[in-house]
Scaffold this active site. Structure first.
Site, short mmCIF file in Angstrom:
data_model
loop_
_atom_site.label_atom_id
_atom_site.label_comp_id
_atom_site.label_asym_id
_atom_site.label_seq_id
_atom_site.Cartn_x
_atom_site.Cartn_y
_atom_site.Cartn_z
N HIS A 145 0.88 -1.18 0.00
CA HIS A 145 0.00 0.00 0.00
C HIS A 145 0.91 1.22 0.00
CE1 HIS A 145 -3.32 2.64 0.65
NE2 HIS A 145 -3.16 2.79 1.95
N GLU B 294 -29.16 -10.48 2.58
CA GLU B 294 -29.31 -10.67 1.13
C GLU B 294 -28.32 -9.83 0.30
OE1 GLU B 294 -33.16 -10.93 -0.69
OE2 GLU B 294 -34.12 -11.36 1.23
#
Length: 342
Positions: free
Chosen positions: A109, A232
């Site tokens: 990073h 969901e």
């Protein structure tokens, strides 16, 4: 013009085959890179501070573990796999004094280099190899004969071999199996922070929580709110991951798609985009980095308070109870697993 994608044929493991590779830190990315490179036939040593709990874990994997300074002395390529806010202190104490001409510093990073919390000498290579996935996925995909798409970048190239080393490292961890893209430290750092804050972590978690609270406050059962606003979500994200947003819309019902197209833009509207642009400016200006470094240096009080607040939210209690009712759902003790590498 599409970006060039580097694959196995573009990288040569021979470039690092006779080098000593030091992984400083044995956390999420550190352990994955170390194990994958070891399995690729490379000579890997681990650098850790004297009382690190990870020393025993790394030794059990068969690695030679050394104090950080000794690992830097012995290595040709040094992967600094430490938390962003810890890198400056570790670099000053244990890395900088032992950086000799011709060595290579590697990061996954760009934070420390881009925001200049450290400034390496000009006679060492400075490169990045950044898999676009957490360490446990980098490891799992490699073991399965696959890989995680990765980014490479070259910040300093006095040896004229920095890109070759980056590509070789990417191949050693499995990145070239999936495809490697070239970027630079600025682009990787700023886009990575932006994605985390506004969409992948901050945006998604706040959207889920706000949706849950809205339904519960309107009198609906917490369980129903959890299923509709959190559980969901994975199904939808999987469809997007596999087929894009249009592919997801093709797979859902017409009613769901109409709600998406008609109501979605009234929730995530122009005001949200303006807030995203403000967040991006804070990242680009260095304001976010300065605030995060200051928070780390002053004991992480606000960070810990906000984390605890999130952990105590009702959605976490409802979720834990419901997940225990789903034997088919793969459950992982992420906190416990991560603790083993610190």
């Amino acid at each position: 013009m599409p970006a060039k994608i580097y694959t196995d044929k573009d990288a040569n493991l021979g470039v690092i085959k006779n080098k000593t590779l030091a992984v400083i830190g044995f956390g999420s990315q550190g352990h994955a890179h170390a194990l994958n490179l070891k399995d690729s036939g490379m000579k890997v040593i681990i650098g850790l501070y004297a009382k690190s709990k990870s020393r025993k874990v790394a030794e059990e994997y068969g690695f030679e573990v050394m104090d950080t300074a000794d690992a830097v002395k012995a290595a040709d390529v040094i992967f600094v796999a430490c938390p962003d806010t810890k890198i400056a202190g570790i670099y000053e104490k244990d890395i900088a004094p032992h950086l000799e001409k011709g060595k290579t510093l590697l990061f996954s990073h760009g934070f420390a280099i881009h925001f200049k919390t450290i400034e390496p000498p000009k006679d060492v290579n400075v490169i990045m190899v950044a898999p676009k996935g957490p360490g446990h996925i980098v490891r799992r995909q490699f073991v399965e004969g696959k890989g995680v798409p990765s980014l490479i970048a070259v910040h300093q190239d006095p040896g004229k071999d920095a890109k070759k080393i980056a590509l070789a490292w990417a191949k050693g961890i499995g990145g070239t199996r999936a495809g490697v893209f070239q970027t630079d430290f600025k682009e990787e750092t700023e886009t990575d922070l932006f994605g985390e804050q506004t969409v992948l972590c901050g945006g998604v978690s706040q959207l889920i929580t706000a949706g849950y609270e809205t339904l519960v406050e309107a009198g609906y059962q917490p369980e129903m709110a959890y299923f509709e606003c959190l559980h969901e979500l994975k199904l939808t994200v999987d469809l997007i991951n596999e087929s894009g947003i249009s592919g997801m819309r093709f797979s859902i019902s017409d009613t769901a798609e109409w709600g998406d197209l008609k109501t979605g833009p009234t929730i995530i509207d122009a005001s949200v985009k303006k807030k995203m642009q403000r967040a991006l400016k804070n990242i680009q200006s260095g304001k976010f980095a300065k605030e995060w470094i200051k928070e780390s240096e002053t004991g992480l009080k606000e960070f810990k308070r906000l984390r605890k607040e999130g952990e105590q939210h009702e959605i976490e209690k409802v979720g834990k109870r419901l997940r225990n009712l789903m034997p088919w759902l793969k459950k992982r003790d992420i906190k416990g697993a991560q603790a083993a590498y610190h």
